[in-house]
Design an enzyme around this catalytic site. Sequence first.
Site, PDB file in Angstrom:
ATOM      1  N   ASP A   1      -5.955   9.836   6.018  1.00 45.91           N
ATOM      2  CA  ASP A   1      -4.432  10.210   5.801  1.00 45.91           C
ATOM      3  C   ASP A   1      -3.659  10.571   5.255  1.00 45.91           C
ATOM      4  O   ASP A   1      -2.213  11.145   5.491  1.00 45.91           O
ATOM      5  CB  ASP A   1      -4.879  10.449   7.845  1.00 45.91           C
ATOM      6  CG  ASP A   1      -3.882   8.925   7.666  1.00 45.91           C
ATOM      7  OD1 ASP A   1      -4.203   8.017   7.558  1.00 45.91           O
ATOM      8  OD2 ASP A   1      -3.863   8.193   8.988  1.00 45.91           O
ATOM      9  N   SER A   2      -3.160   9.223   4.384  1.00 41.44           N
ATOM     10  CA  SER A   2      -1.872   9.237   3.700  1.00 41.44           C
ATOM     11  C   SER A   2      -2.229  10.132   2.959  1.00 41.44           C
ATOM     12  O   SER A   2      -0.931  10.577   2.169  1.00 41.44           O
ATOM     13  CB  SER A   2      -2.762   7.933   2.465  1.00 41.44           C
ATOM     14  OG  SER A   2      -3.623   7.692   1.750  1.00 41.44           O
TER      15      SER A   2
ATOM     16  N   LYS B   1     -13.200   6.640   9.442  1.00 43.47           N
ATOM     17  CA  LYS B   1     -12.236   5.876   9.431  1.00 43.47           C
ATOM     18  C   LYS B   1     -11.524   6.213  10.819  1.00 43.47           C
ATOM     19  O   LYS B   1     -10.972   7.295  10.719  1.00 43.47           O
ATOM     20  CB  LYS B   1     -11.610   5.440   7.990  1.00 43.47           C
ATOM     21  CG  LYS B   1     -10.490   4.219   8.469  1.00 43.47           C
ATOM     22  CD  LYS B   1     -10.358   4.001   6.987  1.00 43.47           C
ATOM     23  CE  LYS B   1      -8.871   4.355   6.506  1.00 43.47           C
ATOM     24  NZ  LYS B   1      -7.920   4.332   7.254  1.00 43.47           N
TER      25      LYS B   1
ATOM     26  N   GLU C   1      -8.133   3.780  13.173  1.00 43.41           N
ATOM     27  CA  GLU C   1      -7.610   2.272  12.857  1.00 43.41           C
ATOM     28  C   GLU C   1      -7.629   1.909  14.298  1.00 43.41           C
ATOM     29  O   GLU C   1      -7.278   2.548  15.307  1.00 43.41           O
ATOM     30  CB  GLU C   1      -5.989   3.183  12.906  1.00 43.41           C
ATOM     31  CG  GLU C   1      -6.244   3.472  11.297  1.00 43.41           C
ATOM     32  CD  GLU C   1      -4.206   4.032  10.564  1.00 43.41           C
ATOM     33  OE1 GLU C   1      -3.282   3.622  11.741  1.00 43.41           O
ATOM     34  OE2 GLU C   1      -4.037   4.401   9.587  1.00 43.41           O
TER      35      GLU C   1
ATOM     36  N   GLU D   1      -5.634  -4.156   5.757  1.00 45.82           N
ATOM     37  CA  GLU D   1      -3.745  -3.432   5.132  1.00 45.82           C
ATOM     38  C   GLU D   1      -3.183  -4.895   5.527  1.00 45.82           C
ATOM     39  O   GLU D   1      -2.661  -4.761   6.632  1.00 45.82           O
ATOM     40  CB  GLU D   1      -3.281  -1.888   5.635  1.00 45.82           C
ATOM     41  CG  GLU D   1      -2.705  -1.872   5.147  1.00 45.82           C
ATOM     42  CD  GLU D   1      -2.237  -0.204   5.162  1.00 45.82           C
ATOM     43  OE1 GLU D   1      -2.891   0.671   5.825  1.00 45.82           O
ATOM     44  OE2 GLU D   1      -1.209  -0.151   3.969  1.00 45.82           O
TER      45      GLU D   1
HETATM   46  O1  KIV Z   1      -4.648   6.379   4.613  1.00 42.52           O
HETATM   47  C1  KIV Z   1      -5.016   6.049   3.543  1.00 42.52           C
HETATM   48  O2  KIV Z   1      -5.239   5.836   2.511  1.00 42.52           O
HETATM   49  C2  KIV Z   1      -5.144   4.749   3.846  1.00 42.52           C
HETATM   50  C3  KIV Z   1      -6.090   3.336   2.617  1.00 42.52           C
HETATM   51  C4  KIV Z   1      -4.245   3.536   2.354  1.00 42.52           C
HETATM   52  C5  KIV Z   1      -6.538   2.311   3.413  1.00 42.52           C
HETATM   53  O3  KIV Z   1      -5.645   4.281   5.249  1.00 42.52           O
END
Ligand code: KIV
Length: 275
Positions: free
Chosen positions: A50-51, A119, A121, A188
């Site tokens: 989500d980056s 994924k 969090e 992280e």
């Molecule tokens: O959103 C993302 O790119 C991430 C990574 C930095 C682990 O969660």
Amino acid sequence: MSAHKGKTARVTAPQITARKGGESIVALTSYHAHTAKLADPHVDILLVGDSVGMVLYGHGSTIPVTLDMMIVHGRVVASATEHALVVVDMPFGSYEESPQQAFRNAARVMKETGCGAVKLEGGERMAETIAFLTARGIPVMAHVGLTPQSVNALGGFFVQGREEEQWAAIENDARAVADAGAFCVVVEAVAEPLARRITETCPVPTIGIGASAACDGQILVMEDMLGLNPAPPKFVKTYADLAGSIESAISEYAAEVRSRVFPGPEHVYGMKKRS
Ligand code: KIV
């Protein structure tokens, strides 16, 4: 398992779990078809993170990212690749309410993108949800330490575990998500001694980002390591200066268009020859 030639089966979540303590796991983010295709033969995991909200859309955090955005980017990465395990991030607000909400949205992500895992969090507080998803056929990569979706609660993107009093909670988070069935856990921005301790005590692989070489694998944001972020975090090694290369190519193009050097004769279509 890393570099491969020709068509092979995709890496699976159980294969990643089996790498605990073994060959280091290589992961990178990707949001688009062309970078995913280039990275695919070299990495074990491609994370559609989500980056994307910060890197491609220019938001100040990952909070504005929607499920629909993740599905669009997840689908292009999954369809452009054939080797790496594609993992798609669940965005803020799409899974925290209940295990049922998480299942509904994660199932949509898997059906509509073709990814192999999601994924999310959070540590102990997400353990029930992770158990619910994994029991229903959805492999989950967990994410502890600095969790960027909590930026407003944390008050910023701060390194975690620099004081020993913080260690137990983060170590406990990693243990809880592993016990709940996560196939691996992203750690992280945590201090090196804590990353080492988590990796020793967590039964599934730790994938570090700003968490030292003690982890079972590493992940970076692709644009960071390619030199497209003008102010990358301390933990990033830049392996290329794409910003510099792109800028000089564009400036050369602009100069050649202005001076009418481009297009040259080799770029021009002639007429069909008459017989
Ligand atoms: O959103 C993302 O790119 C991430 C990574 C930095 C682990 O969660």
